[in-house]
Design a protein around this motif. Structure first.
Motif, PDB file in Angstrom:
ATOM      1  N   GLU A  59      -4.277  10.327  11.346  1.00 45.17           N
ATOM      2  CA  GLU A  59      -4.607  10.532   9.954  1.00 45.17           C
ATOM      3  C   GLU A  59      -3.304  10.543   9.175  1.00 45.17           C
ATOM      4  O   GLU A  59      -2.260  10.770   9.514  1.00 45.17           O
ATOM      5  N   VAL A  60      -3.498  10.496   7.721  1.00 47.37           N
ATOM      6  CA  VAL A  60      -2.642  10.461   6.502  1.00 47.37           C
ATOM      7  C   VAL A  60      -1.816  11.943   6.587  1.00 47.37           C
ATOM      8  O   VAL A  60      -2.321  12.883   6.883  1.00 47.37           O
ATOM      9  N   ARG A  61      -0.345  11.666   6.781  1.00 41.30           N
ATOM     10  CA  ARG A  61       0.607  12.833   6.866  1.00 41.30           C
ATOM     11  C   ARG A  61       0.303  13.372   5.447  1.00 41.30           C
ATOM     12  O   ARG A  61       0.033  13.037   4.375  1.00 41.30           O
ATOM     13  N   GLY A  82     -14.308  14.366  12.537  1.00 39.84           N
ATOM     14  CA  GLY A  82     -12.884  13.675  12.284  1.00 39.84           C
ATOM     15  C   GLY A  82     -12.553  12.897  10.956  1.00 39.84           C
ATOM     16  O   GLY A  82     -11.913  13.055  10.599  1.00 39.84           O
ATOM     17  N   ALA A  83     -13.833  12.085  10.595  1.00 41.02           N
ATOM     18  CA  ALA A  83     -13.936  11.459   9.668  1.00 41.02           C
ATOM     19  C   ALA A  83     -13.664  12.199   8.240  1.00 41.02           C
ATOM     20  O   ALA A  83     -12.894  11.997   7.356  1.00 41.02           O
ATOM     21  N   PHE A  84     -14.573  13.330   8.311  1.00 42.49           N
ATOM     22  CA  PHE A  84     -14.365  14.114   7.172  1.00 42.49           C
ATOM     23  C   PHE A  84     -12.935  14.682   7.173  1.00 42.49           C
ATOM     24  O   PHE A  84     -12.513  14.735   6.001  1.00 42.49           O
ATOM     25  N   GLY A  85     -12.537  15.053   8.390  1.00 36.46           N
ATOM     26  CA  GLY A  85     -11.050  15.682   8.410  1.00 36.46           C
ATOM     27  C   GLY A  85     -10.239  14.661   7.630  1.00 36.46           C
ATOM     28  O   GLY A  85      -9.087  15.168   6.889  1.00 36.46           O
ATOM     29  N   GLY A  86     -10.186  13.698   8.005  1.00 36.46           N
ATOM     30  CA  GLY A  86      -9.264  12.559   7.438  1.00 36.46           C
ATOM     31  C   GLY A  86      -9.303  12.230   6.243  1.00 36.46           C
ATOM     32  O   GLY A  86      -8.292  12.446   5.453  1.00 36.46           O
ATOM     33  N   ALA A  87     -10.554  12.145   5.725  1.00 36.25           N
ATOM     34  CA  ALA A  87     -10.635  11.860   4.392  1.00 36.25           C
ATOM     35  C   ALA A  87     -10.267  13.218   3.641  1.00 36.25           C
ATOM     36  O   ALA A  87      -9.506  13.096   2.473  1.00 36.25           O
ATOM     37  N   ALA A  88     -10.704  14.462   3.991  1.00 36.65           N
ATOM     38  CA  ALA A  88     -10.120  15.564   3.391  1.00 36.65           C
ATOM     39  C   ALA A  88      -8.718  15.723   3.213  1.00 36.65           C
ATOM     40  O   ALA A  88      -8.190  16.150   2.134  1.00 36.65           O
ATOM     41  N   VAL A  92     -15.313   5.361   5.163  1.00 28.69           N
ATOM     42  CA  VAL A  92     -14.076   6.486   5.368  1.00 28.69           C
ATOM     43  C   VAL A  92     -13.461   5.550   6.123  1.00 28.69           C
ATOM     44  O   VAL A  92     -13.677   5.420   7.483  1.00 28.69           O
ATOM     45  N   PRO A  93     -12.406   4.508   5.708  1.00 35.60           N
ATOM     46  CA  PRO A  93     -12.102   3.396   6.780  1.00 35.60           C
ATOM     47  C   PRO A  93     -11.045   4.079   7.871  1.00 35.60           C
ATOM     48  O   PRO A  93     -10.227   4.779   7.294  1.00 35.60           O
ATOM     49  N   PRO A  94     -11.447   3.764   9.029  1.00 34.99           N
ATOM     50  CA  PRO A  94     -10.598   3.939  10.169  1.00 34.99           C
ATOM     51  C   PRO A  94      -9.064   3.140   9.831  1.00 34.99           C
ATOM     52  O   PRO A  94      -9.337   2.362   9.176  1.00 34.99           O
ATOM     53  N   ALA A 115     -10.886   8.428   1.079  1.00 33.41           N
ATOM     54  CA  ALA A 115      -9.528   8.762   1.993  1.00 33.41           C
ATOM     55  C   ALA A 115      -8.169   8.548   1.148  1.00 33.41           C
ATOM     56  O   ALA A 115      -7.424   7.939   1.614  1.00 33.41           O
ATOM     57  N   GLY A 116      -8.167   8.705  -0.098  1.00 35.49           N
ATOM     58  CA  GLY A 116      -6.801   8.685  -0.726  1.00 35.49           C
ATOM     59  C   GLY A 116      -6.421   7.132  -0.754  1.00 35.49           C
ATOM     60  O   GLY A 116      -7.067   6.446  -1.091  1.00 35.49           O
ATOM     61  N   GLU A 117      -5.218   7.081  -0.542  1.00 38.34           N
ATOM     62  CA  GLU A 117      -4.573   5.866  -0.360  1.00 38.34           C
ATOM     63  C   GLU A 117      -4.968   4.803   0.440  1.00 38.34           C
ATOM     64  O   GLU A 117      -4.913   3.846   0.184  1.00 38.34           O
ATOM     65  N   LEU A 118      -5.830   5.339   1.590  1.00 40.52           N
ATOM     66  CA  LEU A 118      -6.460   4.547   2.518  1.00 40.52           C
ATOM     67  C   LEU A 118      -7.485   3.540   1.947  1.00 40.52           C
ATOM     68  O   LEU A 118      -7.707   2.391   2.408  1.00 40.52           O
ATOM     69  N   VAL A 119      -7.932   4.009   0.819  1.00 40.68           N
ATOM     70  CA  VAL A 119      -9.024   3.174   0.149  1.00 40.68           C
ATOM     71  C   VAL A 119      -8.798   2.437  -1.171  1.00 40.68           C
ATOM     72  O   VAL A 119      -9.369   1.869  -2.049  1.00 40.68           O
TER      73      VAL A 119
END
Lengths: 438, 438
Positions: free
Chosen positions: A141-143, A156-162, B374-376, B403-407
């Motif tokens: 996930e994004v740092r 996991g996806a919620f976590g990553g987006a959050a 939520v893009p992987p 997902a912030g910068e990812l999207v």
């Protein structure tokens, strides 16, 4: 459990081709500035280059490490755990293909092999973990920027987006854990751990359902007794609960029961994802506040919107002491309103804001301040930001600077000083509501 | 009244020193690409340079123009109106210092002088107007992108902040009017005007209170019969109403009465500033929808959150036809869930999204679609954005990419095609709620 979040050494298992999961995790660990030993392990490849550094890929792990991060096919994970068990303290199993797709036996084998060696497992079928203050980014996930929030997410996806959205919205993180199938460690373990983690000021929890309700109640109560715990429960509606069941296999149970548990444990439940970030931002700054709020604004409309929302949320517009009103009258222009909400009108400058904040803050009828600024074109937002920063005030102060690009510099300045901005009067009011619930 | 929003010529009165109000308005008009005649008028200065163009400053107006924008001291405004009355059709009086500070007589004189010449007045004490499709930015507020929303704001500061924030949040504007003291034209006039303006798809109204309730009810009903009218009422709480009284002198009246009026007129009331933008975005895209929603997602958690919110808001999870379910089953991998919410799982690509959207859209049990992504890390958000763009679907489709910068790139691509992104599952669900109220 701190070896997971502040490890001294880590081994990553999987493919180190660019774009592969293990490669992305390795890249995150290296780019994130991890200072301990990093060991990539794979049967394929000689070396892997990340961020200008070259790592030799080992065929097998042959020295002890704190944490193994595993992203190899599910069917070989149990044997791998058995093999490296004597060398590791914990494993984060990213690999999917266990109980979530019906492979219950495989998951049981994984746990048993781990137990045999006294190894703790996070996952499987998870997105990994961050120990931000240990500069350990053991996930793809994004740092994120360091701060006070530990995010525990069943999804996991919620976590990553959050993480990505919170990071951009001004939340600072102490840790992140996506615990997936929770074959070994689960939400209760993490609640208890972060309750005692000194870098964590607040805990945010996303859950669809828990397996052991009693244990959860105990862990949640313990954590909430130590610091704010913000909970976002998914699967509240009938259709939502059904969807959650097919997503994480959670028995979402009656939402009414969860609600009662949250309330009894002293956790703060939010209804929306956005509220999770806003509550986290508030609690990163302040542990709690009372109900009596003073609103200071340079524009009437937004001041009225904040007032409406505060009252709707059950907070009170502080009744300023006569002494405070007189003091404000002594230095504010006559067009200003010295009743709460205090309207400093459009041409309010550094001095007007600073003195007003200081005067109001000293009023014993005031528990907290909500400071609104819609900068007119002739006063830069930085000037008002400086006034907020310089004002001597020892009470919770929530800011709402707004007008897009016009407040960008002011908001940046505030954030450099740890003052997080809330983008609308209503969201600022809600921040005070969360604080008042502690 | 269209000469105000699509003028052919404009005169600006005031100081043309850099940073002065009249200068800033002139700069906005010139930089905004206004194609008609622009005449700066002031007793001071010979010329003024704006955006590389030099304008001669005239001592007095000596030719007819559609609109005069006036930012001179309040006490000389009535005489100025009398002087230029024969040459102008309407005046926007930015100047403050009229009834809002007790100068009721001065305001009456202003209105009488205007009436004498058949001149219509916006203001005084206002932030100006935008006619975005006429490239006319007659205000010092931040210029905005063209689109379908006409924003009518009683509060200038609210209006300014809302323009800037809406613009950054993806709202497109047809017009903006801050009407200040409403000495002549008021909210009802603007409602009626924008109801018939063909560039306006939706109207947003910020009010604290209205003076003529009957007229307002009639104008609001008329406008709401033509297009969506979104209302944000400030001064709902006891303290808020008091604050509004001291801000715009509005008798905020009982909120219950306003609520009943909004409902009876068919307007859509929102509770927060952020909701105003979200509703506007939805109505810029679609006129309305039914209650039966299909959720398509690549990540379970956010899908559950959307489902919870939809049900809480009184919408329905569409029951897919057996035919649709079978069709989905025929091309989706077995791990995908074909029940609503439809979970395409993390590795969903262009084809999976596009075909699913098309299949679901053809189901007659479905009124609208909520598409979450939520893009992987291994699938760029642009790919999914393209699937949404390419999918043949004639029903309202609301997207939540997150997902912030990812999207960022995906969201940009969507917006280029007029598909506005909603940043959380809950806000996307609310967008569908507003649409279902029409």
């Amino acid at each position: 459990m701190s070896f997971f979040f502040y490890p001294k050494s880590v081994a990553v298992f999987g493919s180190f081709k660019r774009g592969a999961i293990a490669y992305e995790i390795l890249r995150n660990i290296v780019e994130g500035g991890f200072e301990g030993r990093i060991i990539p392990v794979s049967l394929k490849g000689e070396t892997v280059e990340v961020a200008g550094k070259t790592f030799k890929i080992r065929e097998r792990l042959d020295e002890p490490v704190d944490v193994a991060i595993i992203a190899v096919p599910a069917n070989i994970v149990p044997a791998l755990i058995d093999e490296i068990g004597p060398l590791i303290r914990g494993a984060v199993v990213i690999s999917a293909g266990f109980s979530e797709v019906g492979n219950i036996e495989l998951e049981r084998e994984l746990v048993e092999n781990a137990k045999k060696h006294g190894v703790r497992i996070i996952g499987p079928n998870c997105a990994g973990i961050f120990g931000v203050h240990g500069k350990f980014f053991g996930s793809f996930e994004v740092r994120v920027k360091p701060g006070g929030l530990a995010l525990i997410s069943q999804s996991g996806a919620f976590g990553g987006a959050a993480l990505a959205m919170g990071n951009e919205g001004g939340v600072g993180f102490s840790a992140f854990v996506s615990y997936g199938n929770a074959a070994d460690l689960n939400e209760s373990d993490f609640l208890e751990y972060f309750a005692d983690d000194e870098n964590t000021k607040a805990i945010a929890l996303y859950i669809e359902g828990v397996k052991d309700g009693k244990r959860f109640m105990k862990a949640l109560s313990y954590a909430a007794s130590k610091k704010p715990v913000i909970v976002l429960k998914a699967g509240k509606s009938a259709s939502g609960a059904k969807a959650a069941a097919s997503h994480t296999g959670s028995l979402a149970g009656s939402y009414e029961i969860y609600r009662a548990v949250f309330r009894q444990a002293g956790a703060i439940e939010v209804e929306e994802m956005e509220e999770l970030f806003d509550a986290a931002k508030a609690f990163e700054m302040y542990p709690k506040t009372g109900k009596r709020v003073a609103v200071i604004t340079n524009s009437g409309g937004p001041g009225v919107l904040a007032t409406d929302k505060l009252e709707k949320l059950g907070l009170e517009m502080a009744k300023l002491r006569e002494e405070t009103v007189q003091k404000l009258r002594s230095f504010l222009p006559p067009q200003c309103s010295v009743k709460n909400p205090i309207d400093l009108i459009a041409d309010a400058d550094y001095e007007r804001y600073r003195r007003t904040i200081e005067t109001v803050c000293r009023d014993e009828n005031v528990d907290s301040l909500l400071v609104i600024c819609v900068p007119p074109i002739f006063i830069p937002s930085e000037e008002i930001a400086k006034a907020v920063i310089d004002a001597e005030c020892n009470k919770p102060l929530i800011v709402n600077f707004m007008a897009g690009e016009l407040v960008r510099n002011g908001v940046k300045l505030l954030e450099e000083k740890g003052i997080k901005n809330f983008p609308t009067p209503e969201r600022a009011a809600k921040a005070l509501k969360w604080l008042s619930l502690r």
